[in-house]
Write an enzyme that holds these catalytic residues in place. Structure first.
Site, PDB file in Angstrom:
ATOM      1  N   HIS A 124       0.829  -1.220   0.000  1.00  0.00           N
ATOM      2  CA  HIS A 124       0.000   0.000   0.000  1.00  0.00           C
ATOM      3  C   HIS A 124       0.861   1.267   0.000  1.00  0.00           C
ATOM      4  O   HIS A 124       1.939   1.311   0.602  1.00  0.00           O
ATOM      5  CB  HIS A 124      -0.919   0.003   1.230  1.00  0.00           C
ATOM      6  CG  HIS A 124      -0.148   0.008   2.520  1.00  0.00           C
ATOM      7  ND1 HIS A 124       0.294   1.154   3.096  1.00  0.00           N
ATOM      8  CD2 HIS A 124       0.292  -1.012   3.294  1.00  0.00           C
ATOM      9  CE1 HIS A 124       0.959   0.866   4.195  1.00  0.00           C
ATOM     10  NE2 HIS A 124       0.979  -0.449   4.336  1.00  0.00           N
ATOM     11  N   HIS A 133      11.589  -1.867 -12.421  1.00  0.00           N
ATOM     12  CA  HIS A 133      11.361  -3.312 -12.536  1.00  0.00           C
ATOM     13  C   HIS A 133      11.411  -3.925 -11.137  1.00  0.00           C
ATOM     14  O   HIS A 133      12.455  -3.881 -10.482  1.00  0.00           O
ATOM     15  CB  HIS A 133      12.434  -3.929 -13.445  1.00  0.00           C
ATOM     16  CG  HIS A 133      12.284  -5.406 -13.669  1.00  0.00           C
ATOM     17  ND1 HIS A 133      13.032  -6.093 -14.595  1.00  0.00           N
ATOM     18  CD2 HIS A 133      11.474  -6.334 -13.100  1.00  0.00           C
ATOM     19  CE1 HIS A 133      12.700  -7.380 -14.574  1.00  0.00           C
ATOM     20  NE2 HIS A 133      11.747  -7.548 -13.669  1.00  0.00           N
TER      21      HIS A 133
HETATM   22  C1  LIG Z   1      12.343 -12.912 -14.751  1.00  0.00           C
HETATM   23  C2  LIG Z   1      13.741 -12.606 -14.297  1.00  0.00           C
HETATM   24  O1  LIG Z   1      14.633 -13.396 -14.357  1.00  0.00           O
HETATM   25  S1  LIG Z   1      14.010 -11.007 -13.702  1.00  0.00           S
HETATM   26  C3  LIG Z   1      15.716 -10.909 -13.336  1.00  0.00           C
HETATM   27  C4  LIG Z   1      15.955 -10.564 -11.908  1.00  0.00           C
HETATM   28  N1  LIG Z   1      17.391 -10.379 -11.764  1.00  0.00           N
HETATM   29  C5  LIG Z   1      17.973 -10.315 -10.590  1.00  0.00           C
HETATM   30  O2  LIG Z   1      17.372 -10.432  -9.549  1.00  0.00           O
HETATM   31  C6  LIG Z   1      19.477 -10.092 -10.657  1.00  0.00           C
HETATM   32  C7  LIG Z   1      19.947  -9.176  -9.536  1.00  0.00           C
HETATM   33  N2  LIG Z   1      21.372  -8.980  -9.694  1.00  0.00           N
HETATM   34  C8  LIG Z   1      22.274  -9.233  -8.716  1.00  0.00           C
HETATM   35  O3  LIG Z   1      21.923  -9.655  -7.596  1.00  0.00           O
HETATM   36  C9  LIG Z   1      23.720  -8.984  -9.082  1.00  0.00           C
HETATM   37  O4  LIG Z   1      24.512  -9.978  -8.493  1.00  0.00           O
HETATM   38  C10 LIG Z   1      24.207  -7.550  -8.660  1.00  0.00           C
HETATM   39  C11 LIG Z   1      23.549  -6.541  -9.617  1.00  0.00           C
HETATM   40  C12 LIG Z   1      23.855  -7.218  -7.239  1.00  0.00           C
HETATM   41  C13 LIG Z   1      25.721  -7.437  -8.777  1.00  0.00           C
HETATM   42  O5  LIG Z   1      26.120  -7.863 -10.016  1.00  0.00           O
HETATM   43  P1  LIG Z   1      27.679  -7.652 -10.441  1.00  0.00           P
HETATM   44  O6  LIG Z   1      27.998  -6.207 -10.457  1.00  0.00           O
HETATM   45  O7  LIG Z   1      27.873  -8.431 -11.689  1.00  0.00           O
HETATM   46  O8  LIG Z   1      28.452  -8.203  -9.202  1.00  0.00           O
HETATM   47  P2  LIG Z   1      29.423  -9.455  -9.083  1.00  0.00           P
HETATM   48  O9  LIG Z   1      28.735 -10.708  -9.504  1.00  0.00           O
HETATM   49  O10 LIG Z   1      30.710  -9.067  -9.759  1.00  0.00           O
HETATM   50  O11 LIG Z   1      29.646  -9.519  -7.503  1.00  0.00           O
HETATM   51  C14 LIG Z   1      30.341  -8.511  -6.788  1.00  0.00           C
HETATM   52  C15 LIG Z   1      30.358  -8.912  -5.327  1.00  0.00           C
HETATM   53  O12 LIG Z   1      29.035  -8.797  -4.788  1.00  0.00           O
HETATM   54  C16 LIG Z   1      28.557 -10.069  -4.305  1.00  0.00           C
HETATM   55  N3  LIG Z   1      27.149 -10.166  -4.719  1.00  0.00           N
HETATM   56  C17 LIG Z   1      26.643 -10.113  -5.981  1.00  0.00           C
HETATM   57  N4  LIG Z   1      25.317 -10.212  -5.968  1.00  0.00           N
HETATM   58  C18 LIG Z   1      24.970 -10.363  -4.676  1.00  0.00           C
HETATM   59  C19 LIG Z   1      23.722 -10.524  -4.040  1.00  0.00           C
HETATM   60  N5  LIG Z   1      22.586 -10.539  -4.737  1.00  0.00           N
HETATM   61  N6  LIG Z   1      23.709 -10.627  -2.695  1.00  0.00           N
HETATM   62  C20 LIG Z   1      24.870 -10.611  -1.977  1.00  0.00           C
HETATM   63  N7  LIG Z   1      26.085 -10.451  -2.531  1.00  0.00           N
HETATM   64  C21 LIG Z   1      26.131 -10.333  -3.865  1.00  0.00           C
HETATM   65  C22 LIG Z   1      29.441 -11.092  -4.994  1.00  0.00           C
HETATM   66  O13 LIG Z   1      29.521 -12.277  -4.232  1.00  0.00           O
HETATM   67  C23 LIG Z   1      30.740 -10.348  -5.079  1.00  0.00           C
HETATM   68  O14 LIG Z   1      31.363 -10.398  -3.814  1.00  0.00           O
HETATM   69  P3  LIG Z   1      32.960 -10.496  -3.654  1.00  0.00           P
HETATM   70  O15 LIG Z   1      33.509  -9.228  -4.266  1.00  0.00           O
HETATM   71  O16 LIG Z   1      33.164 -10.584  -2.180  1.00  0.00           O
HETATM   72  O17 LIG Z   1      33.378 -11.709  -4.419  1.00  0.00           O
END
Ligand SMILES: CC(=O)SCCNC(=O)CCNC(=O)[C@H](O)C(C)(C)COP(=O)(O)OP(=O)(O)OC[C@H]1O[C@@H](n2cnc3c(N)ncnc32)[C@H](O)[C@@H]1OP(=O)(O)O
Length: 201
Positions: A124, A133
């Site tokens: 809400h 998104h």
């Molecule tokens: C219908 C559908 O499919 S819709 C799609 C929905 N998509 C999503 O939910 C994707 C969300 N994206 C993420 O969570 C990604 O991991 C992001 C954007 C947070 C980061 O992506 P990148 O910049 O490529 O980060 P990268 O993979 O290089 O990781 C960097 C650091 O963050 C950490 N990290 C990445 N994602 C996460 C996360 N979600 N939670 C906790 N830590 C994370 C990694 O372990 C890494 O740690 P380290 O440096 O200690 O090794």
């Protein structure tokens, strides 16, 4: 008759919503010539810039926005899966897609060309600006504001009344306890800043 602009993964789910709403698909368009068919439909290369009743079926916020800017189109008011729940006094902008089992509760204001993905909850009084998104299974709790072009990752939770800036990326599974500034990428529980989001440049 709805024109679907985009033919990759997100478009498949959009096509299913159109079918489940008993609406007809006029055509499916994609610039990527490698994609010739999707779910049995032929994919055409867009040639005109003017279309009627279009939904931009592209999950990436930046690309979706660029396509909207370059077209002279009328957009479907909103495409809403019939299993979703939409509360009282909710407003939904043009071109927004609300997917299966999403819940948008009372008085939420959803901007144009947003995606409220499968099974997500927008509580809400939430305000989502244009091109936001909300990924599958995430929860945007009551009174939160999310700035233009931001993405809430799958399964993330935003605590009540927080302000999430523009072009923010919230990692999958994050628990966001504090306001997030424009262009930040945050992740983890509690969510911490990872870096700046360069996906708007
Ligand atoms: C219908 C559908 O499919 S819709 C799609 C929905 N998509 C999503 O939910 C994707 C969300 N994206 C993420 O969570 C990604 O991991 C992001 C954007 C947070 C980061 O992506 P990148 O910049 O490529 O980060 P990268 O993979 O290089 O990781 C960097 C650091 O963050 C950490 N990290 C990445 N994602 C996460 C996360 N979600 N939670 C906790 N830590 C994370 C990694 O372990 C890494 O740690 P380290 O440096 O200690 O090794």
């Amino acid at each position: 008759m709805i024109t679907v602009y985009g033919a990759s993964g997100h478009a498949k789910v959009v096509i299913d919503i159109i079918k489940s709403n008993q609406k007809k698909i006029a055509q499916i368009l994609d610039d990527n010539e490698a994609i010739t068919k999707v779910l049995g439909f032929l994919v055409e290369k867009p040639v005109a810039k003017t279309y009627r009743d279009v939904v931009i079926a592209i999950g990436d916020n930046k690309i979706r926005k660029a396509i909207v800017k370059q077209l002279d189109a009328t957009y479907v008011k909103a495409l809403i899966h019939n299993t979703s729940v939409i509360g009282s006094d909710v407003t939904v902008g043009n071109g927004t897609v609300i997917m299966a089992n999403a819940i948008v509760n009372a008085c939420a204001k959803i901007g144009a060309h947003c995606i409220i993905n499968s099974g997500s909850i927008v509580e809400h009084d939430v305000v989502l600006r244009d091109f936001v998104h909300v990924s599958p299974g995430s929860i945007v709790t009551g009174g939160v504001t999310v700035g233009e072009g931001s993405q809430i990752g799958a399964g993330a939770i935003i605590l009540p009344n927080l302000s999430i800036g523009k072009n923010v990326m919230i990692g999958a599974g994050a628990v966001v306890l504090k306001n997030v500034a424009d262009n930040d990428v945050v992740a983890g529980n509690p969510a911490r800043i990872l870096k700046k989001n360069t996906n708007n440049e």
